[in-house]
Design a protein around this motif. Structure first.
Motif, PDB file in Angstrom:
ATOM      1  N   THR A 253     -51.430  21.892  98.386  1.00 35.67           N
ATOM      2  CA  THR A 253     -49.974  21.190  97.221  1.00 35.67           C
ATOM      3  C   THR A 253     -50.433  20.467  95.775  1.00 35.67           C
ATOM      4  O   THR A 253     -49.401  19.995  95.990  1.00 35.67           O
ATOM      5  N   ILE A 254     -51.981  20.105  95.438  1.00 32.26           N
ATOM      6  CA  ILE A 254     -51.750  19.270  94.606  1.00 32.26           C
ATOM      7  C   ILE A 254     -50.638  19.980  93.120  1.00 32.26           C
ATOM      8  O   ILE A 254     -51.120  21.057  93.433  1.00 32.26           O
ATOM      9  N   SER A 269     -53.985  22.871  84.430  1.00 33.16           N
ATOM     10  CA  SER A 269     -54.634  21.486  84.786  1.00 33.16           C
ATOM     11  C   SER A 269     -54.723  21.418  85.997  1.00 33.16           C
ATOM     12  O   SER A 269     -55.368  20.825  86.678  1.00 33.16           O
ATOM     13  N   ASN A 270     -53.879  22.366  86.350  1.00 33.58           N
ATOM     14  CA  ASN A 270     -53.986  22.349  88.375  1.00 33.58           C
ATOM     15  C   ASN A 270     -55.169  23.291  88.689  1.00 33.58           C
ATOM     16  O   ASN A 270     -55.638  23.566  89.543  1.00 33.58           O
ATOM     17  N   VAL A 271     -55.541  23.697  87.465  1.00 34.82           N
ATOM     18  CA  VAL A 271     -57.161  25.455  88.214  1.00 34.82           C
ATOM     19  C   VAL A 271     -58.020  24.507  88.315  1.00 34.82           C
ATOM     20  O   VAL A 271     -58.901  24.576  88.429  1.00 34.82           O
ATOM     21  N   ALA A 293     -49.561  25.626  97.517  1.00 35.64           N
ATOM     22  CA  ALA A 293     -47.861  25.494  98.019  1.00 35.64           C
ATOM     23  C   ALA A 293     -47.523  25.431  96.312  1.00 35.64           C
ATOM     24  O   ALA A 293     -46.895  24.366  95.856  1.00 35.64           O
ATOM     25  N   SER A 294     -49.112  24.622  95.925  1.00 35.10           N
ATOM     26  CA  SER A 294     -49.285  24.319  94.442  1.00 35.10           C
ATOM     27  C   SER A 294     -48.306  25.443  93.368  1.00 35.10           C
ATOM     28  O   SER A 294     -48.262  26.574  93.176  1.00 35.10           O
ATOM     29  N   ILE A 299     -49.873  32.353  89.780  1.00 34.83           N
ATOM     30  CA  ILE A 299     -50.791  32.644  89.624  1.00 34.83           C
ATOM     31  C   ILE A 299     -52.155  31.369  90.264  1.00 34.83           C
ATOM     32  O   ILE A 299     -53.659  31.417  90.657  1.00 34.83           O
ATOM     33  N   MET A 300     -51.724  30.577  91.289  1.00 35.76           N
ATOM     34  CA  MET A 300     -52.511  29.975  91.897  1.00 35.76           C
ATOM     35  C   MET A 300     -53.197  30.255  93.076  1.00 35.76           C
ATOM     36  O   MET A 300     -54.403  29.616  93.293  1.00 35.76           O
ATOM     37  N   THR A 301     -52.433  30.945  93.764  1.00 32.63           N
ATOM     38  CA  THR A 301     -53.012  31.462  94.518  1.00 32.63           C
ATOM     39  C   THR A 301     -53.780  32.691  94.327  1.00 32.63           C
ATOM     40  O   THR A 301     -54.970  32.661  94.691  1.00 32.63           O
TER      41      THR A 301
END
Length: 434
Positions: A253-254, A269-271, A293-294, A299-301
């Motif tokens: 979830t971050i 930033s999330n990567v 869920a981020s 993309i994050m998946t």
């Protein structure tokens, strides 16, 4: 082995960024010439193996006026330098491990530097410098008496298995053997979304234990502090990745809370956040399912799949599960529409690129799909329902309920069809993989 660039090039032939890795190892060897490099097979819990470079040596530490050489072992993943090393202490028979903020009972080393790893800013030398600084605050090893040393042998053999890649560790604190019946869920991130997911999963009673991993710096704040104060029986807050071991499901979830101004800034930033987290998750819960869920979910998946090395079937995003559930409710309960046995769905990318579709079944294995636009009446109904759906925002608690719904299906094998994000090959006519 003495440092040999030719040998390293041969060993690292399958590494994605071999030249970058070798250049950095040269700098490490110049600064710490006592380090010994080897190539060993890393065996994961699920039986999969990889040949990985590892090196061991000592780092100099001064503690309370005395000088110590702390033995460590670092495993270099084949995606280095874009993922951090896996770090362990390597105590001798007369050394005991001091469990602390940065070291667990098995000698695994945890540092903020690892959690926030980001190439090219992060390097092994920088990691070593922080390791020395943290060890000088809290010495990770201590000398054993002769009687204690004998009892240490059993622990050392246990640690040796870990440093050889055999991660058979049970989660600290759950007190149960992982025999397939203990449903443990880890929620990564202690923001509003993370807490909403943890509370919803707990309320739905689909997990025996929910670990909330707080990745923020500083002391516990807000919701995590309240969770600790009121001590819900199935929820535990931790900052230690070892607490997540043997999770059946890991919910990510971050999200970056920086001052990013653009979509690309948010993604980058999330990567960077995921680089410091996914390898540890994959190490401690190698048979888990990752539920992302981020944002942005699609993309994050994909990033989670690439960084974890998991099969694509075990890395999914929340996709349009919430929108689909709402859409079906609007059609059936608000519009009182009869859909002639069809199940209506929202599929595709979250945001403006979602589309509608319907199927003749709501159970896995019996699935035929058709575009609602093939039937004018269905098309009009879908448009009306979408207009109602547009007014429904996706707040943390509503996403949390959707995550709990997915957790129930995953943990209890409900064989229920969901609209999720996952990797599929182009295969027209199949809706299940969307």
């Amino acid at each position: 082995m003495e440092f040999s660039e030719e040998t390293l090039r041969k060993w690292l032939s399958k590494y994605k960024f071999r030249d970058l890795t070798i250049e950095e190892l040269k700098s490490v060897h110049e600064l710490y010439p006592n380090i010994r490099f080897t190539m060993s097979t890393y065996t994961f819990k699920d039986g999969s193996q990889k040949d990985l470079l590892n090196f061991s040596g000592t780092v100099p530490v001064k503690y309370q006026g005395n000088s110590y050489n702390i033995p460590v072992c670092l495993w270099i993943l084949d995606s280095y330098p874009f993922t951090p090393p896996i770090c362990f202490l390597k105590p001798t028979a007369n050394m005991g491990v001091s469990i602390g903020k940065h070291v667990d009972a098995r000698g695994r080393i945890y540092l903020p530097y690892l959690q926030h790893w980001s190439h090219p800013r992060s390097t092994i030398i920088g990691l070593t410098e922080e390791m020395i600084a943290k060890f000088e605050e809290e010495l990770p090893l201590y000398s054993l008496s002769s009687t204690d040393a004998a009892r240490q042998l059993e622990l050392l053999s246990y640690i040796a298995k870990i440093t050889e890649g055999e991660n058979n560790i049970q989660s600290k604190g759950n007190g149960k053997k992982d025999d397939g019946r203990f449903n443990k869920v880890t929620v990564i991130g202690a923001g509003d979304l993370g807490l909403a997911c943890a509370l919803a999963i707990s309320a739905k009673d689909v997990a025996d234990k929910v670990i909330v991993l707080d990745c923020s710096e500083g002391t516990a704040k807000g919701g995590t502090m309240d969770l600790e104060i009121f001590a819900l029986p199935k929820i535990e807050v931790s900052r230690d990745f070892s607490a997540t071991a043997n999770s059946k499901l890991v919910v990510l979830t971050i999200n970056s809370l920086g001052n990013a101004q653009s979509y690309l800034d948010v993604v980058q930033s999330n990567v960077e956040l995921f680089r410091g987290i996914i390898p540890s998750i994959a190490h401690y819960s190698q048979n888990s399912v990752l539920l992302v869920a981020s944002q942005p979910v699609e993309i994050m998946t994909y990033v989670s799949w690439k960084m974890s090395g998991f099969p694509r079937s075990r890395v999914i995003g929340i996709g349009c599960n919430l929108d689909s559930a709402r859409f079906q409710y609007i059609v059936s309960n608000i519009m009182k529409a009869q859909t002639k046995g069809k199940v209506n769905w929202i599929i595709g990318e979250q945001g403006e690129n979602k589309v509608t579709a319907c199927s003749g079944s709501n159970s896995a294995g019996e699935y035929q799909s058709e575009d609602l636009t093939d039937d004018n009446a269905d098309h009009l109904l879908a448009n009306r329902a979408l207009e109602v759906l547009k007014g429904k925002g996706q707040r943390s608690w509503s996403v949390g309920l959707s995550v709990a719904d997915l957790a129930d299906s995953i943990l209890n094998d409900k064989r229920k069809v969901h609209s999720i994000s996952t990797m599929v090959k182009i295969n027209f006519g199949l809706l299940q993989g969307l």
